[in-house]
Design a protein around this motif. Structure first.
Motif, PDB file in Angstrom:
ATOM      1  N   SER A 268      22.332  59.488  66.843  1.00 45.14           N
ATOM      2  CA  SER A 268      22.354  60.780  66.330  1.00 45.14           C
ATOM      3  C   SER A 268      23.455  61.635  66.115  1.00 45.14           C
ATOM      4  O   SER A 268      23.520  62.634  65.255  1.00 45.14           O
ATOM      5  CB  SER A 268      21.431  61.535  67.613  1.00 45.14           C
ATOM      6  N   GLY A 269      24.770  60.978  66.587  1.00 42.40           N
ATOM      7  CA  GLY A 269      25.898  61.600  66.332  1.00 42.40           C
ATOM      8  C   GLY A 269      26.956  60.725  66.309  1.00 42.40           C
ATOM      9  O   GLY A 269      27.056  59.438  66.644  1.00 42.40           O
ATOM     10  N   PRO A 270      28.413  61.168  65.685  1.00 36.34           N
ATOM     11  CA  PRO A 270      29.509  60.048  65.599  1.00 36.34           C
ATOM     12  C   PRO A 270      30.348  59.858  66.951  1.00 36.34           C
ATOM     13  O   PRO A 270      31.262  59.868  66.544  1.00 36.34           O
ATOM     14  CB  PRO A 270      30.476  61.065  64.637  1.00 36.34           C
ATOM     15  N   SER A 271      29.551  59.241  67.938  1.00 36.77           N
ATOM     16  CA  SER A 271      30.057  58.948  68.959  1.00 36.77           C
ATOM     17  C   SER A 271      29.214  57.902  69.994  1.00 36.77           C
ATOM     18  O   SER A 271      28.026  57.921  69.739  1.00 36.77           O
ATOM     19  CB  SER A 271      30.583  59.953  70.013  1.00 36.77           C
ATOM     20  N   ASN A 272      29.627  57.197  70.746  1.00 31.03           N
ATOM     21  CA  ASN A 272      28.954  56.436  71.697  1.00 31.03           C
ATOM     22  C   ASN A 272      28.048  57.141  72.495  1.00 31.03           C
ATOM     23  O   ASN A 272      27.242  56.698  73.253  1.00 31.03           O
ATOM     24  CB  ASN A 272      29.595  55.283  72.175  1.00 31.03           C
ATOM     25  N   GLN A 273      28.524  58.309  73.101  1.00 30.52           N
ATOM     26  CA  GLN A 273      27.637  59.177  73.763  1.00 30.52           C
ATOM     27  C   GLN A 273      26.522  59.589  73.186  1.00 30.52           C
ATOM     28  O   GLN A 273      25.599  60.045  73.964  1.00 30.52           O
ATOM     29  CB  GLN A 273      28.732  60.265  74.205  1.00 30.52           C
ATOM     30  N   ASN A 274      26.298  59.852  71.744  1.00 30.96           N
ATOM     31  CA  ASN A 274      25.195  60.359  71.299  1.00 30.96           C
ATOM     32  C   ASN A 274      23.932  59.126  71.450  1.00 30.96           C
ATOM     33  O   ASN A 274      24.244  57.936  71.605  1.00 30.96           O
ATOM     34  CB  ASN A 274      25.088  60.648  69.842  1.00 30.96           C
ATOM     35  N   ARG A 275      22.709  59.584  71.647  1.00 29.49           N
ATOM     36  CA  ARG A 275      21.662  58.984  71.914  1.00 29.49           C
ATOM     37  C   ARG A 275      21.261  58.130  70.663  1.00 29.49           C
ATOM     38  O   ARG A 275      21.732  58.329  69.518  1.00 29.49           O
ATOM     39  CB  ARG A 275      20.446  59.703  71.932  1.00 29.49           C
ATOM     40  N   ILE A 276      20.713  56.784  70.956  1.00 29.29           N
ATOM     41  CA  ILE A 276      20.232  55.926  69.732  1.00 29.29           C
ATOM     42  C   ILE A 276      19.024  56.416  69.283  1.00 29.29           C
ATOM     43  O   ILE A 276      17.959  56.427  69.932  1.00 29.29           O
ATOM     44  CB  ILE A 276      20.332  54.509  70.245  1.00 29.29           C
ATOM     45  N   VAL A 277      18.951  56.553  67.981  1.00 26.88           N
ATOM     46  CA  VAL A 277      17.650  56.900  67.264  1.00 26.88           C
ATOM     47  C   VAL A 277      17.249  55.760  66.489  1.00 26.88           C
ATOM     48  O   VAL A 277      15.707  55.872  66.348  1.00 26.88           O
ATOM     49  CB  VAL A 277      18.031  57.959  66.013  1.00 26.88           C
ATOM     50  N   HIS A 278      17.984  54.702  66.483  1.00 22.89           N
ATOM     51  CA  HIS A 278      17.273  53.410  66.123  1.00 22.89           C
ATOM     52  C   HIS A 278      17.898  52.194  66.676  1.00 22.89           C
ATOM     53  O   HIS A 278      19.335  51.979  66.740  1.00 22.89           O
ATOM     54  CB  HIS A 278      17.417  53.147  64.421  1.00 22.89           C
ATOM     55  N   ARG A 279      17.265  51.457  67.398  1.00 21.62           N
ATOM     56  CA  ARG A 279      17.573  50.333  68.164  1.00 21.62           C
ATOM     57  C   ARG A 279      18.583  49.303  67.615  1.00 21.62           C
ATOM     58  O   ARG A 279      19.379  48.952  67.947  1.00 21.62           O
ATOM     59  CB  ARG A 279      16.649  49.679  68.940  1.00 21.62           C
TER      60      ARG A 279
END
Length: 227
Positions: free
Chosen positions: A41-52
């Protein structure tokens, strides 16, 4: 009792019973190039995954680039951020190979179709050639018959012309015969008239002679007159 060194024991075990493991370790294999990249959902690994996982070769539209991430949109309308290192300008080799294989299969099908069509065309060409040869033979025969008809027609025209000339000649001869018959009749009529005149003259001359000749004789004196 002296203990066997550990390295020597391992070597003996490898020689005695580990041969299948060694052979298995020498199999040649390949790492698959099929990858599934997570979409966040955002430009980092901390953002949640919206598509696996988006499979490799998926066509994307890059909307924005920020540091190591790019904001993309899939053809189905899915939006999110993906690491830029997974993006490339060209179609992946796997997709190219599939496209090439599909093209090869399509070309192979076309070749088979062309070969099948070529065989049918050859058969049709053979049939057409046979029909053409038959037509040429028929044409030659018809031409020969036409030549013969023209020759007979020319002879018929010549015969008709000769017949016309003979008819005209016969008419001329008939006219001459009629003229000769008329002349002959006139001559016959003339001969009959002349004979009649000649006969009449002969009769008249006989009468004249009969009447005149007796009178021209001298008369005898009678004896009584002298006495």
């Amino acid at each position: 009792m002296n203990l066997m060194p550990k390295t020597t024991l391992l070597a003996l075990l490898a020689i005695a019973g580990m041969t299948p493991l060694s052979a298995l370790a020498q199999d040649t294999q390949y790492v698959t190039d099929q990858q599934f990249v997570p979409l966040r959902s955002g430009p980092s690994n901390q953002n949640r995954i919206v598509h696996r996982g988006i499979p490799s070769g998926t066509k994307l539209v890059v909307e924005e680039v920020q540091d190591e991430y790019s904001r993309i949109t899939t053809e189905r309308g899915t939006e999110g951020w993906i690491r830029t290192q997974y993006l490339m300008q060209e179609v992946p080799a796997r997709q190219q190979l599939k496209a090439l294989q599909a093209t090869r299969d399509r070309l192979q099908a076309q070749v088979e179709t062309i070969e099948s069509t070529g065989g049918e065309l050859q058969r049709q060409f053979a049939e057409t050639s046979a029909m053409l040869a038959e037509r040429e033979e028929t044409l030659a025969q018809t031409t020969s018959e036409l030549t013969e008809i023209k020759r007979l027609s020319a002879n018929a025209i010549a015969i008709d012309s000769q017949n016309r000339e003979l008819v005209q000649g016969a008419e001329v001869l008939n006219s001459r015969i009629q003229v000769l018959e008329a002349d002959n009749q006139r001559l016959l009529d003339s001969a009959d008239g002349e004979a009649f005149i000649n006969g009449a003259l002969a009769v008249l001359l006989g009468v004249i002679i009969t009447l005149v000749v007796p009178r021209l004789r001298p008369r005898r004196k009678s004896s009584s007159s002298w006495a």
